[in-house]
Motif scaffolding. Sequence first.
Motif, mmCIF file in Angstrom:
data_model
loop_
_atom_site.group_PDB
_atom_site.id
_atom_site.type_symbol
_atom_site.label_atom_id
_atom_site.label_comp_id
_atom_site.label_asym_id
_atom_site.label_seq_id
_atom_site.Cartn_x
_atom_site.Cartn_y
_atom_site.Cartn_z
ATOM 1 N N ASP A 29 0.830 -1.198 0.000
ATOM 2 C CA ASP A 29 0.000 0.000 0.000
ATOM 3 C C ASP A 29 0.867 1.251 0.000
ATOM 4 O OD1 ASP A 29 -0.410 1.045 3.208
ATOM 5 O OD2 ASP A 29 0.308 -0.998 2.914
ATOM 6 N N PHE A 30 0.403 2.230 -0.762
ATOM 7 C CA PHE A 30 1.166 3.464 -0.976
ATOM 8 C C PHE A 30 0.259 4.680 -0.960
ATOM 9 C CE2 PHE A 30 3.538 0.089 -2.958
ATOM 10 C CZ PHE A 30 4.844 0.357 -2.594
ATOM 11 N N GLY A 31 0.766 5.758 -0.390
ATOM 12 C CA GLY A 31 0.124 7.054 -0.482
ATOM 13 C C GLY A 31 0.793 7.899 -1.550
ATOM 14 N N ASN A 32 2.001 7.504 -1.936
ATOM 15 C CA ASN A 32 2.795 8.227 -2.916
ATOM 16 C C ASN A 32 2.744 7.474 -4.253
ATOM 17 O OD1 ASN A 32 5.164 8.766 -4.573
ATOM 18 N ND2 ASN A 32 5.920 9.982 -2.865
ATOM 19 N N PRO A 33 2.164 8.066 -5.289
ATOM 20 C CA PRO A 33 2.026 7.363 -6.560
ATOM 21 C C PRO A 33 3.342 7.069 -7.273
ATOM 22 C CG PRO A 33 1.257 9.620 -6.763
ATOM 23 C CD PRO A 33 1.540 9.393 -5.320
ATOM 24 N N VAL A 34 4.346 7.903 -7.083
ATOM 25 C CA VAL A 34 5.645 7.657 -7.731
ATOM 26 C C VAL A 34 6.279 6.393 -7.145
ATOM 27 C CG1 VAL A 34 7.949 8.588 -8.121
ATOM 28 C CG2 VAL A 34 5.961 10.097 -8.286
ATOM 29 N N ALA A 36 4.620 4.024 -5.706
ATOM 30 C CA ALA A 36 3.751 2.924 -6.109
ATOM 31 C C ALA A 36 4.114 2.406 -7.501
ATOM 32 C CB ALA A 36 2.291 3.367 -6.075
ATOM 33 N N LEU A 37 4.390 3.313 -8.436
ATOM 34 C CA LEU A 37 4.781 2.880 -9.792
ATOM 35 C C LEU A 37 6.060 2.057 -9.768
ATOM 36 C CD1 LEU A 37 3.939 5.951 -12.050
ATOM 37 C CD2 LEU A 37 3.052 3.624 -12.291
ATOM 38 N N LYS A 38 7.009 2.448 -8.935
ATOM 39 C CA LYS A 38 8.246 1.663 -8.803
ATOM 40 C C LYS A 38 7.932 0.259 -8.301
ATOM 41 C CE LYS A 38 11.090 5.698 -7.733
ATOM 42 N NZ LYS A 38 11.838 6.394 -6.678
ATOM 43 N N SER A 39 7.035 0.170 -7.328
ATOM 44 C CA SER A 39 6.670 -1.132 -6.777
ATOM 45 C C SER A 39 5.895 -1.975 -7.786
ATOM 46 C CB SER A 39 5.847 -0.950 -5.503
ATOM 47 O OG SER A 39 5.533 -2.202 -4.939
ATOM 48 N N ILE A 40 5.027 -1.344 -8.554
ATOM 49 C CA ILE A 40 4.272 -2.084 -9.577
ATOM 50 C C ILE A 40 5.239 -2.714 -10.565
ATOM 51 C CG2 ILE A 40 2.641 -1.873 -11.501
ATOM 52 C CD1 ILE A 40 1.318 0.433 -9.842
ATOM 53 N N ILE A 53 -7.502 11.099 -7.309
ATOM 54 C CA ILE A 53 -6.937 12.354 -6.809
ATOM 55 C C ILE A 53 -5.732 12.034 -5.936
ATOM 56 C CG2 ILE A 53 -7.388 14.462 -5.510
ATOM 57 C CD1 ILE A 53 -10.401 14.001 -6.169
ATOM 58 N N LEU A 54 -4.553 12.204 -6.518
ATOM 59 C CA LEU A 54 -3.284 11.881 -5.859
ATOM 60 C C LEU A 54 -2.286 13.017 -6.093
ATOM 61 C CD1 LEU A 54 -2.981 8.210 -7.156
ATOM 62 C CD2 LEU A 54 -3.416 8.865 -4.773
ATOM 63 N N PRO A 55 -1.294 13.141 -5.212
ATOM 64 C CA PRO A 55 -0.250 14.140 -5.446
ATOM 65 C C PRO A 55 0.703 13.692 -6.560
ATOM 66 C CG PRO A 55 0.246 12.853 -3.486
ATOM 67 C CD PRO A 55 -1.110 12.411 -3.959
ATOM 68 N N GLU A 56 1.301 14.619 -7.228
ATOM 69 C CA GLU A 56 2.331 14.397 -8.258
ATOM 70 C C GLU A 56 1.799 13.834 -9.571
ATOM 71 O OE1 GLU A 56 6.230 12.974 -6.910
ATOM 72 O OE2 GLU A 56 5.339 12.942 -4.910
ATOM 73 N N ILE A 57 1.103 12.715 -9.521
ATOM 74 C CA ILE A 57 0.520 12.125 -10.736
ATOM 75 C C ILE A 57 -0.825 11.525 -10.342
ATOM 76 C CG2 ILE A 57 1.866 10.015 -10.399
ATOM 77 C CD1 ILE A 57 1.794 9.628 -13.446
ATOM 78 N N ASP A 58 -1.862 11.841 -11.096
ATOM 79 C CA ASP A 58 -3.187 11.345 -10.710
ATOM 80 C C ASP A 58 -3.396 9.905 -11.184
ATOM 81 O OD1 ASP A 58 -3.946 11.449 -13.428
ATOM 82 O OD2 ASP A 58 -5.105 13.271 -13.196
ATOM 83 N N GLY A 59 -4.493 9.333 -10.721
ATOM 84 C CA GLY A 59 -4.800 7.946 -11.049
ATOM 85 C C GLY A 59 -5.005 7.697 -12.532
ATOM 86 N N GLY A 61 -3.325 9.163 -14.925
ATOM 87 C CA GLY A 61 -1.967 9.057 -15.462
ATOM 88 C C GLY A 61 -1.314 7.729 -15.126
ATOM 89 N N ILE A 62 -1.502 7.271 -13.901
ATOM 90 C CA ILE A 62 -0.939 5.980 -13.496
ATOM 91 C C ILE A 62 -1.536 4.865 -14.336
ATOM 92 C CG2 ILE A 62 -0.888 4.278 -11.625
ATOM 93 C CD1 ILE A 62 -0.649 6.671 -9.697
ATOM 94 N N CYS A 63 -2.843 4.902 -14.509
ATOM 95 C CA CYS A 63 -3.515 3.887 -15.313
ATOM 96 C C CYS A 63 -2.975 3.878 -16.744
ATOM 97 C CB CYS A 63 -5.016 4.164 -15.293
ATOM 98 S SG CYS A 63 -6.034 2.783 -15.802
ATOM 99 N N GLN A 64 -2.813 5.051 -17.323
ATOM 100 C CA GLN A 64 -2.275 5.137 -18.693
ATOM 101 C C GLN A 64 -0.874 4.554 -18.783
ATOM 102 O OE1 GLN A 64 -2.920 9.435 -19.360
ATOM 103 N NE2 GLN A 64 -3.878 8.797 -21.278
ATOM 104 N N ILE A 65 -0.023 4.852 -17.816
ATOM 105 C CA ILE A 65 1.349 4.340 -17.824
ATOM 106 C C ILE A 65 1.348 2.817 -17.767
ATOM 107 C CG2 ILE A 65 3.479 4.175 -16.460
ATOM 108 C CD1 ILE A 65 2.934 7.161 -15.668
ATOM 109 N N ILE A 66 0.555 2.261 -16.852
ATOM 110 C CA ILE A 66 0.503 0.802 -16.701
ATOM 111 C C ILE A 66 0.032 0.149 -17.990
ATOM 112 C CG2 ILE A 66 -0.680 -1.092 -15.504
ATOM 113 C CD1 ILE A 66 -0.727 0.791 -13.006
ATOM 114 N N ARG A 67 -1.015 0.691 -18.577
ATOM 115 C CA ARG A 67 -1.567 0.084 -19.801
ATOM 116 C C ARG A 67 -0.671 0.304 -21.019
ATOM 117 N NH1 ARG A 67 -4.050 -3.265 -16.898
ATOM 118 N NH2 ARG A 67 -6.193 -2.809 -16.294
#
Length: 109
Positions: A29-34, A36-40, A53-59, A61-67
């Motif tokens: 579990d992460f509060g920091n999306p950056v 979290a991406l490293k862990s993913i 709604i997250l700091p630095e990069i929103d959900g 953006g994270i979804c787009q990066i993963i996909r």
Amino acid sequence: MKLLIIEDDEITREMIVKTLKNETDEIFDFGNPVEALKSIKKEKPDFIILDIILPEIDGFGICQIIRKYPDSYGNPFILMLTSKNEEADMIKGLEFGADDYIKKPFSYK
């Protein structure tokens, strides 16, 4: 099953972990999306619970990066869990690659 949670509200994140800890093999579990991406990238979770709604990069953006980079991040099931309750946000989340979308507030049951 590996579960990864990205939620910047600590109380919500802790409640999700507490609710699901007996349902999965591993929870990250992460509060920091950056972070979290490293862990993913490293852990390749099977399932991600993702706030928008997250700091630095929103959900979104994270979804787009993963996909966009499945070789790096795997192909997890992504559940967006967010207070963004507008239909346009739900459609956007699904178009960006989320598999499902749950609006806050929600029941832990």
